[in-house]
Design an enzyme around this catalytic site. Structure first.
Site, PDB file in Angstrom:
ATOM      1  N   SER A 142       0.293   3.734  -0.411  1.00 56.34           N
ATOM      2  CA  SER A 142      -1.080   3.270  -0.286  1.00 56.34           C
ATOM      3  C   SER A 142      -1.155   1.752  -0.385  1.00 56.34           C
ATOM      4  O   SER A 142      -0.359   1.125  -1.090  1.00 56.34           O
ATOM      5  CB  SER A 142      -1.936   3.898  -1.394  1.00 56.34           C
ATOM      6  OG  SER A 142      -3.201   3.275  -1.485  1.00 56.34           O
ATOM      7  N   TYR A 167      -3.982   5.667  -9.858  1.00 57.16           N
ATOM      8  CA  TYR A 167      -3.616   6.131  -8.519  1.00 57.16           C
ATOM      9  C   TYR A 167      -2.592   5.190  -7.896  1.00 57.16           C
ATOM     10  O   TYR A 167      -1.559   5.618  -7.376  1.00 57.16           O
ATOM     11  CB  TYR A 167      -4.863   6.214  -7.635  1.00 57.16           C
ATOM     12  CG  TYR A 167      -4.561   6.442  -6.172  1.00 57.16           C
ATOM     13  CD1 TYR A 167      -4.068   7.665  -5.726  1.00 57.16           C
ATOM     14  CD2 TYR A 167      -4.752   5.429  -5.226  1.00 57.16           C
ATOM     15  CE1 TYR A 167      -3.776   7.874  -4.387  1.00 57.16           C
ATOM     16  CE2 TYR A 167      -4.468   5.630  -3.884  1.00 57.16           C
ATOM     17  CZ  TYR A 167      -3.981   6.855  -3.471  1.00 57.16           C
ATOM     18  OH  TYR A 167      -3.676   7.061  -2.151  1.00 57.16           O
TER      19      TYR A 167
END
Length: 351
Positions: A142, A167
């Site tokens: 990501s 995350y």
């Protein structure tokens, strides 16, 4: 080629699975269909792939009614026993791991879900690849890994040691774990740092669907950091094209790696990280204006401060992907938004 796609009921996984099937690959799709967002959307995606909701049971292979080379299994990545059995039975040629607990903000509320899915689950995939001689692994990282980095555009050679959400930390961990397995066991591992993917069948927790829902139902949209944000919005078809190029070309070791002066974008292992984005950030207010124009209605805006765990801007340097694969997204924002809005109105039955 027989390919395992994890997260196949998810946004990117659904589109990738469909494209792979259309080009003739044999695909086994895997998903746990969790309730992080509306499961009806996930089941609808699977139905598009020929998998009926009423046929789905835990750990049971279901054959597609639409694509003869597509089968689906509902299983959690954290279930090491059933993951290993699946790998032993199917003998995959390649794995694309897109399954993960997604969402920056939700990681603040429910951190344990991220460790189970993104750390424990990814370890199970790595171990299954190791013990079942799967050498070709592509996995989702990501743009969130860049964290506090203010140097833009983000380069894969930049340090990613200052995440601002759990995350992001789990995605950084996945990259490090994959490198270790590439080094120790010769797995060809390629990580893709996705930059704000949008398009039809998207996620309800992301800006395009949140904004479209609010505008069409006369509710306010939340505009964080008072609109002073930008994102490298990338259309889903462009993302899928990039993923397929990576699957078709497993990572190799790089002879330019210098252990005495290591560059984080290079490795002596069969490991590679790429940014995959549009290489053209869009201001949030411009994005909203494009969405308003496509919907034909102005948004009611509630300007708010920055949220915890968020970043002001993302901007992908995709030089490596362009150089290696001649990859360049070519979908204009206005065209992509138009396709998204048309799908959204049709799916949710707006006239």
């Amino acid at each position: 080629m027989k390919i395992l796609v994890t997260g196949t009921a998810g946004f990117i996984g659904f589109h990738l699975t469909k494209k792979l099937l259309q080009r003739g690959a044999e695909v086994v799709g895997l998903d746990n269909i969790n309730d992080y967002y509306d499961v009806n959307l996930k089941y609808a995606r699977l139905e598009e792939l020929g998998i009926k909701k009423e046929e789905i049971e835990d750990n049971k292979i279901v054959v597609s009614k639409t694509y003869p080379k597509h089968r689906f299994i509902k299983v959690d990545l954290a279930d090491s026993k059933n993951i290993d059995e699946l790998f032993k039975k199917e003998e995959f040629d390649a794995v694309c791991n897109l399954a993960a607990q997604a969402g920056v903000r939700y990681s603040i509320e429910n951190p344990h879900a991220y460790i189970q899915s993104n750390i424990v689950g990814f370890l199970n995939i790595l171990e299954a690849c190791r013990h079942n001689n799967v050498k070709n692994l592509c996995f989702a990282s990501s743009s969130s890994v860049y964290g506090l980095n203010k140097s833009q555009p983000f380069k894969t050679s930049d340090h990613t040691d200052h995440p601002v959400s759990l995350y992001a930390a789990t995605k950084k961990s996945d990259e490090m774990m994959a490198h270790t397995y590439a080094h120790l066991y010769g797995i060809c591992a390629t990580g893709l740092r996705f930059f704000t993917v949008y398009g039809p069948w998207g996620r309800p927790d992301m800006a395009p669907m949140l904004f479209a829902d609010a505008i069409l139902n006369n509710r306010e949209i939340k505009v964080f950091n008072h609109g002073n944000m930008s994102r490298d919005f990338t259309y889903i078809d462009d993302i899928v094209d990039g993923i397929i190029k990576v699957i078709d070309n497993p990572a190799k070791s790089d002879s330019n790696f210098d252990a005495k002066n290591p560059n984080s974008s290079l490795s002596s292992a069969s490991y590679k990280i790429y940014n995959i984005g549009n290489n053209a950030p869009v201001n949030l207010m411009d994005f909203i204006q494009t969405l308003e124009k496509s919907i034909g209605k102005e948004a009611k805006k509630n300007f708010m401060p920055m949220q915890a765990g968020d970043v002001e801007s993302t901007y992908a340097d995709t030089t490596e992907l362009i150089k290696t694969f001649d990859y360049k997204p070519n979908t204009k924002l206005s065209d992509g938004i138009e396709k998204f809005v048309n799908w959204y109105k049709n799916f949710y039955k707006y006239k």
